[in-house]
Design an enzyme around this catalytic site. Structure first.
Site, PDB file in Angstrom:
ATOM      1  N   TYR A 139       0.882  -1.169   0.000  1.00 22.66           N
ATOM      2  CA  TYR A 139       0.000   0.000   0.000  1.00 22.66           C
ATOM      3  C   TYR A 139       0.915   1.213   0.000  1.00 22.66           C
ATOM      4  CZ  TYR A 139      -3.792   3.040   1.906  1.00 22.66           C
ATOM      5  OH  TYR A 139      -4.710   4.029   2.140  1.00 22.66           O
ATOM      6  N   LYS A 169      -1.496  -1.470  -3.908  1.00 25.04           N
ATOM      7  CA  LYS A 169      -2.459  -0.368  -3.928  1.00 25.04           C
ATOM      8  C   LYS A 169      -1.648   0.928  -3.972  1.00 25.04           C
ATOM      9  CE  LYS A 169      -5.901   1.959  -1.020  1.00 25.04           C
ATOM     10  NZ  LYS A 169      -6.685   1.880   0.248  1.00 25.04           N
TER      11      LYS A 169
END
Length: 308
Positions: A139, A169
């Site tokens: 992330y 992400k």
């Protein structure tokens, strides 16, 4: 070990965390949140994100919510558990628990506040992946987390040493960064699962993305689905007005995030309680203005109301 070997293609829905009037986690309403999102036919669910106020939850509450999500989903969609914390030991505790209760995948942000070096970021993810056999999603959100994110070389190093690191992400909203990290990931794994953290689907998918982690799926699931279908089918002229509408919705959600999102859930007939301090709930005039904006965007009349 989970059988997930790639990022699920499609929309990954993200439950909010409901609180009762005493400010405790409301597990009964959480089950309704998960069921509502499952009815939207998600590619996966991801629990305990910032939308879910993870920073204001105890580790014990996060573990309870992860276990509840797995139980309610009951195999109908993969469950990704966000184990992001500033400290590696805390993240390991959450990761081991997620594996124990049957989660399908982990996700973790580069540690925030401490401004770790790239070597320290590598060590953090190496420790997490050594502690659990689950696949891992990174992330990247450097603007929100003190300016520290994955360098492309660090991403490559992690992926070469830990093949279960299957996706990222990328939430910087910097498309130069997005392209560089996608290129780095695909240099190791051609099927690398790059995706954006919100509904910016036209730039995300046209620049190599494979999924959308939705923050508006609990408010406007039909709009989110329509944008996804138009974008991935290449109907960009149809997708653009939908993208513009979701951009307006994104702008409405950002001030004092995630309080506006919780207010939108309630406006749409799905009350999930107030946010926890220091996030304050919207006042009556703010809710009224938000309701007017949802009506103007066609969401109030064009999206499902209530839990069914």
């Amino acid at each position: 070990m989970s059988s997930m070997t790639r990022v699920p293609r499609g929309i990954i829905h993200c439950p909010v965390t409901p609180f009762d009037p005493a400010n405790a986690v409301d597990l009964d309403t959480f089950a309704r949140v998960v069921e509502f999102l499952l009815r939207q036919e998600p590619a996966a669910l991801c629990v305990n994100l910032h939308l879910a106020e993870s920073l204001n939850l105890t580790l014990e509450e996060r573990m309870v919510l992860a276990e509840a999500a797995v139980a309610v989903a009951a195999g109908r969609a993969p469950v990704i558990v966000n184990v992001s914390t500033p400290g590696t030991d805390q993240a390991i505790t959450l990761a081991r628990h997620a594996e124990k209760v049957g989660a399908d995948c982990l996700m973790a942000i580069t540690p925030y506040h401490w401004k770790p070096s790239q070597d320290a970021i590598y060590a953090h993810f190496a420790a997490l992946m050594t502690a659990s056999a689950l696949p891992m999603l990174g992330y990247n959100s450097p603007h929100a987390m003190g300016g520290i994110g994955f360098a492309p070389a660090t991403l490559v190093r992690i992926m070469r040493d830990f093949p279960r690191f299957i996706g990222l992400k990328e939430a910087s909203h910097n498309w130069e960064t997005y392209v560089a990290l996608g290129r780095a990931g695909r240099s190791v794994m051609p099927d690398f699962g790059l995706f954006v953290g919100t509904e910016w689907m036209i730039p995300s998918f046209t620049l190599g993305g494979v999924a959308c982690m939705s923050i508006q799926g609990g408010v406007a699931p039909r709009l989110v689905k329509a944008l996804h279908e138009a974008t991935v089918s290449g109907r960009l002229a149809d997708a653009l007005p939908l993208q513009e509408k979701l951009a307006e919705l994104f702008a409405l959600a950002m001030p004092e995030y995630p309080a506006p999102s919780k207010a939108m859930w309630e406006i749409m007939g799905r009350p999930v309680g107030k946010p926890r301090l220091p996030n304050r709930p919207l006042g009556p005039d703010e809710v009224k203005a938000l309701e007017g904006a949802l009506a103007r965007l066609g969401i109030l009349d064009g999206e499902p109301h209530g839990w069914d």
